[in-house]
Design a protein around this motif. Structure first.
Motif, PDB file in Angstrom:
ATOM      1  N   SER A 209      53.554  -0.296  81.355  1.00 49.49           N
ATOM      2  CA  SER A 209      54.200   0.293  79.910  1.00 49.49           C
ATOM      3  C   SER A 209      53.667   1.756  79.701  1.00 49.49           C
ATOM      4  O   SER A 209      54.293   2.455  78.947  1.00 49.49           O
ATOM      5  N   LEU A 210      52.606   2.179  80.378  1.00 47.61           N
ATOM      6  CA  LEU A 210      51.649   3.341  80.116  1.00 47.61           C
ATOM      7  C   LEU A 210      52.348   4.269  81.176  1.00 47.61           C
ATOM      8  O   LEU A 210      51.952   5.600  81.152  1.00 47.61           O
ATOM      9  N   GLY A 211      53.134   3.835  82.022  1.00 51.59           N
ATOM     10  CA  GLY A 211      53.847   4.836  82.845  1.00 51.59           C
ATOM     11  C   GLY A 211      53.109   4.877  84.267  1.00 51.59           C
ATOM     12  O   GLY A 211      53.682   5.565  85.216  1.00 51.59           O
ATOM     13  N   HIS A 212      52.260   3.958  84.412  1.00 47.22           N
ATOM     14  CA  HIS A 212      51.628   4.044  85.842  1.00 47.22           C
ATOM     15  C   HIS A 212      52.359   3.256  86.917  1.00 47.22           C
ATOM     16  O   HIS A 212      52.977   1.976  86.394  1.00 47.22           O
ATOM     17  N   ARG A 213      52.597   3.459  87.939  1.00 48.55           N
ATOM     18  CA  ARG A 213      53.325   2.915  88.921  1.00 48.55           C
ATOM     19  C   ARG A 213      52.575   2.897  90.255  1.00 48.55           C
ATOM     20  O   ARG A 213      52.874   2.100  91.123  1.00 48.55           O
ATOM     21  N   LYS A 214      51.338   3.410  90.388  1.00 49.11           N
ATOM     22  CA  LYS A 214      50.236   3.551  91.569  1.00 49.11           C
ATOM     23  C   LYS A 214      49.358   2.755  90.864  1.00 49.11           C
ATOM     24  O   LYS A 214      48.361   3.515  90.568  1.00 49.11           O
ATOM     25  N   ILE A 215      49.174   1.367  90.928  1.00 51.85           N
ATOM     26  CA  ILE A 215      48.328   0.499  90.500  1.00 51.85           C
ATOM     27  C   ILE A 215      47.361  -0.184  91.483  1.00 51.85           C
ATOM     28  O   ILE A 215      48.051  -1.134  92.101  1.00 51.85           O
ATOM     29  N   ALA A 216      46.020   0.130  91.551  1.00 49.78           N
ATOM     30  CA  ALA A 216      45.372  -0.369  92.725  1.00 49.78           C
ATOM     31  C   ALA A 216      44.601  -1.725  92.147  1.00 49.78           C
ATOM     32  O   ALA A 216      44.434  -1.748  90.864  1.00 49.78           O
ATOM     33  N   HIS A 217      44.027  -2.485  93.062  1.00 48.12           N
ATOM     34  CA  HIS A 217      43.319  -3.894  92.829  1.00 48.12           C
ATOM     35  C   HIS A 217      42.002  -3.575  93.383  1.00 48.12           C
ATOM     36  O   HIS A 217      41.873  -3.686  94.633  1.00 48.12           O
ATOM     37  N   ILE A 218      40.701  -3.970  92.714  1.00 54.19           N
ATOM     38  CA  ILE A 218      39.640  -4.093  93.403  1.00 54.19           C
ATOM     39  C   ILE A 218      39.355  -5.764  92.794  1.00 54.19           C
ATOM     40  O   ILE A 218      39.078  -6.055  91.812  1.00 54.19           O
ATOM     41  N   ALA A 219      39.472  -6.457  94.060  1.00 47.07           N
ATOM     42  CA  ALA A 219      39.435  -7.872  93.960  1.00 47.07           C
ATOM     43  C   ALA A 219      37.899  -8.652  93.926  1.00 47.07           C
ATOM     44  O   ALA A 219      37.169  -7.946  94.593  1.00 47.07           O
ATOM     45  N   GLY A 220      37.765  -9.700  93.402  1.00 48.45           N
ATOM     46  CA  GLY A 220      36.741 -10.417  93.624  1.00 48.45           C
ATOM     47  C   GLY A 220      36.593 -11.478  94.781  1.00 48.45           C
ATOM     48  O   GLY A 220      37.876 -11.365  95.383  1.00 48.45           O
ATOM     49  N   ALA A 221      35.578 -11.821  95.098  1.00 45.25           N
ATOM     50  CA  ALA A 221      35.684 -12.648  96.453  1.00 45.25           C
ATOM     51  C   ALA A 221      36.805 -13.659  96.583  1.00 45.25           C
ATOM     52  O   ALA A 221      36.673 -14.524  95.519  1.00 45.25           O
ATOM     53  N   GLU A 222      37.643 -13.646  97.484  1.00 40.77           N
ATOM     54  CA  GLU A 222      38.356 -14.892  97.504  1.00 40.77           C
ATOM     55  C   GLU A 222      38.062 -16.139  97.612  1.00 40.77           C
ATOM     56  O   GLU A 222      38.895 -17.008  97.469  1.00 40.77           O
ATOM     57  N   GLU A 223      36.711 -16.374  98.166  1.00 42.23           N
ATOM     58  CA  GLU A 223      36.379 -17.819  98.189  1.00 42.23           C
ATOM     59  C   GLU A 223      35.917 -18.425  96.764  1.00 42.23           C
ATOM     60  O   GLU A 223      35.552 -19.294  96.586  1.00 42.23           O
ATOM     61  N   THR A 224      36.073 -17.403  95.733  1.00 42.04           N
ATOM     62  CA  THR A 224      35.871 -17.782  94.264  1.00 42.04           C
ATOM     63  C   THR A 224      37.382 -18.016  93.552  1.00 42.04           C
ATOM     64  O   THR A 224      38.470 -17.424  93.931  1.00 42.04           O
ATOM     65  N   LEU A 225      37.573 -19.218  92.842  1.00 43.24           N
ATOM     66  CA  LEU A 225      38.519 -19.309  91.831  1.00 43.24           C
ATOM     67  C   LEU A 225      39.220 -17.952  91.417  1.00 43.24           C
ATOM     68  O   LEU A 225      40.363 -17.803  91.403  1.00 43.24           O
ATOM     69  N   ALA A 226      38.170 -17.346  90.467  1.00 39.35           N
ATOM     70  CA  ALA A 226      38.588 -16.109  89.667  1.00 39.35           C
ATOM     71  C   ALA A 226      39.095 -15.082  90.773  1.00 39.35           C
ATOM     72  O   ALA A 226      40.118 -14.641  90.379  1.00 39.35           O
ATOM     73  N   GLY A 227      38.605 -14.887  91.751  1.00 42.35           N
ATOM     74  CA  GLY A 227      38.977 -13.803  92.472  1.00 42.35           C
ATOM     75  C   GLY A 227      40.157 -14.034  93.138  1.00 42.35           C
ATOM     76  O   GLY A 227      41.221 -13.158  93.175  1.00 42.35           O
ATOM     77  N   LYS A 228      40.654 -15.307  93.653  1.00 36.56           N
ATOM     78  CA  LYS A 228      41.786 -15.732  94.311  1.00 36.56           C
ATOM     79  C   LYS A 228      43.090 -15.496  93.066  1.00 36.56           C
ATOM     80  O   LYS A 228      43.944 -15.062  93.542  1.00 36.56           O
ATOM     81  N   ASP A 229      42.803 -16.340  92.103  1.00 36.53           N
ATOM     82  CA  ASP A 229      43.832 -16.405  91.133  1.00 36.53           C
ATOM     83  C   ASP A 229      44.041 -14.825  90.582  1.00 36.53           C
ATOM     84  O   ASP A 229      45.233 -14.658  90.243  1.00 36.53           O
ATOM     85  N   ARG A 230      43.158 -14.105  90.322  1.00 34.89           N
ATOM     86  CA  ARG A 230      43.351 -12.807  89.758  1.00 34.89           C
ATOM     87  C   ARG A 230      44.197 -11.865  90.668  1.00 34.89           C
ATOM     88  O   ARG A 230      45.169 -10.852  90.408  1.00 34.89           O
ATOM     89  N   LEU A 231      43.576 -12.082  92.044  1.00 34.02           N
ATOM     90  CA  LEU A 231      44.590 -11.186  93.138  1.00 34.02           C
ATOM     91  C   LEU A 231      45.929 -11.823  93.058  1.00 34.02           C
ATOM     92  O   LEU A 231      46.877 -10.869  93.010  1.00 34.02           O
ATOM     93  N   LYS A 232      46.189 -12.883  93.291  1.00 35.43           N
ATOM     94  CA  LYS A 232      47.524 -13.710  93.018  1.00 35.43           C
ATOM     95  C   LYS A 232      48.420 -12.971  91.879  1.00 35.43           C
ATOM     96  O   LYS A 232      49.412 -12.707  91.915  1.00 35.43           O
ATOM     97  N   GLY A 233      47.883 -12.912  90.772  1.00 37.77           N
ATOM     98  CA  GLY A 233      48.258 -12.557  89.632  1.00 37.77           C
ATOM     99  C   GLY A 233      48.970 -11.203  89.894  1.00 37.77           C
ATOM    100  O   GLY A 233      49.923 -10.628  89.139  1.00 37.77           O
ATOM    101  N   TYR A 234      47.928 -10.346  90.178  1.00 32.97           N
ATOM    102  CA  TYR A 234      48.135  -8.850  90.618  1.00 32.97           C
ATOM    103  C   TYR A 234      49.413  -8.768  91.482  1.00 32.97           C
ATOM    104  O   TYR A 234      50.378  -8.126  91.185  1.00 32.97           O
TER     105      TYR A 234
END
Length: 339
Positions: free
Chosen positions: A176-201
């Protein structure tokens, strides 16, 4: 000589059973009766002996606490600290103490379960397990009442934040702020939080058909500032640099912000940053950090209620609860359409 439960019964005129119910927070006592007994307890200075109380109620009045996380900082982590403090207040209101254990006893290494059985607890809360190891599996499978935070299981009571939706909120806002080049620094995928947040992204990026390169995703590891800084260093080397970075944890986000400043760039003028957790430091960073707030008070309270329910029922009750999250907008993001 210390007053006893019998002295309370004699002074109030109520039975030992009624006094015992008040001492142990049973609901089937009238407010008038409860008030009179509690007033008498205060007047005579009664303090129940823990051993006698355990014999009388067949409870230890103690809950075991386990932290399982890669950084080995346990309760010092701001998120874990806030959750356990909320949990402590809730169970403390019902007369329970917390026991954080070491697996070493009498120079012998024992499992968490063995340690809890040795000390005597009524239930266990396990915070932030990684993928199941044998000790976590042992606690999951044992009949001891337990509640887990940040785990996926149908066999035990679990309380989790809505990590997937939190990521959707972040990408929606940045888009909504006009960003189209949005990167993600993910948490470790062996954690539930890291895995679910990456999937949401990934799901949110797909929703907007942004078709971003895989190089826009960097692994920040176990949610610490050093991991965030190293991941941001790599993103800044990209030829097609992102205009915004969604970081899966606030400590990692603070590290990412340090990297950006080290490279002579400004936040948010050059790069917008969004974190996750809303730890106390987030509002005090420069600039203050836009982030996803996890409701640590509610997570701790719901975990406590689920565990107390099991303790009172004297059995495991597998229930899963998902706690809502919210976007907290601060100074680390900018509308690039207006720049």
């Amino acid at each position: 000589m210390q007053p006893t439960i019998y002295d309370i019964a004699k002074k109030t005129g109520f039975s030992i059973t009624t006094v015992s119910k008040v001492l142990n927070n049973y609901p089937d006592v009238s407010d008038k009766t409860r008030a009179k007994i509690l007033k008498t307890i205060e007047e005579i200075g009664y303090h129940p002996n823990s051993h006698a109380r355990a014999l009388m109620t067949k409870k230890y009045w103690t809950i075991g606490v386990v932290f399982i996380e890669q950084l080995d900082i346990g309760i010092k982590h701001p998120f874990f600290n806030a959750v356990i403090e909320s949990f402590r207040k809730r169970v403390g209101g019902f007369g329970y103490d917390l026991l954080l254990v070491s697996k070493n006893i009498e120079n012998e290494r024992r499992s968490y379960l063995e340690r809890f059985q040795h000390r005597g607890v009524d239930g266990v809360i396990v915070v932030s397990p990684q993928n199941y190891d044998e000790e976590v599996k042992e606690l999951v499978e044992h009949e001891m009442p337990s509640v887990f935070i940040d785990i996926n299981s149908k066999d035990v009571s679990v309380v989790n934040s809505d990590n997937h939706y939190g990521s959707i909120l972040v990408v929606d806002y940045l888009y909504s702020l006009g960003h189209r080049k949005i990167a993600h620094i993910a948490g470790a995928e062996e954690t539930l939080a890291g895995k679910d947040r990456l999937k949401g992204y990934r799901d949110a990026i797909a929703k907007y058909q942004l078709n971003l390169p895989e190089s826009y995703i960097e692994n920040g590891g176990y949610f610490d500032s050093v991991g965030g800084q190293k991941a941001m260093d790599k993103l800044l080397l990209l030829k097609n640099r992102p205009t915004a970075v969604y970081v899966a944890g606030d400590l990692m986000a603070l590290g990412a912000m340090k990297s950006i400043r080290k490279h002579g760039l400004k936040i948010p003028e050059d790069i917008s940053i969004v974190g996750y957790d809303d730890i106390e430091l987030a509002v005090h960073s420069t600039p203050s950090l836009t982030t996803i707030r996890q409701n640590t008070d509610l997570i701790g309270a719901q975990a406590a209620d689920l565990l107390l329910q099991q303790i009172n029922a004297k059995k495991k009750i597998p229930i899963g609860m998902t706690v809502p999250v919210e976007l907290i907008i601060r100074e680390s993001t900018i509308d690039i359409k207006k720049c």
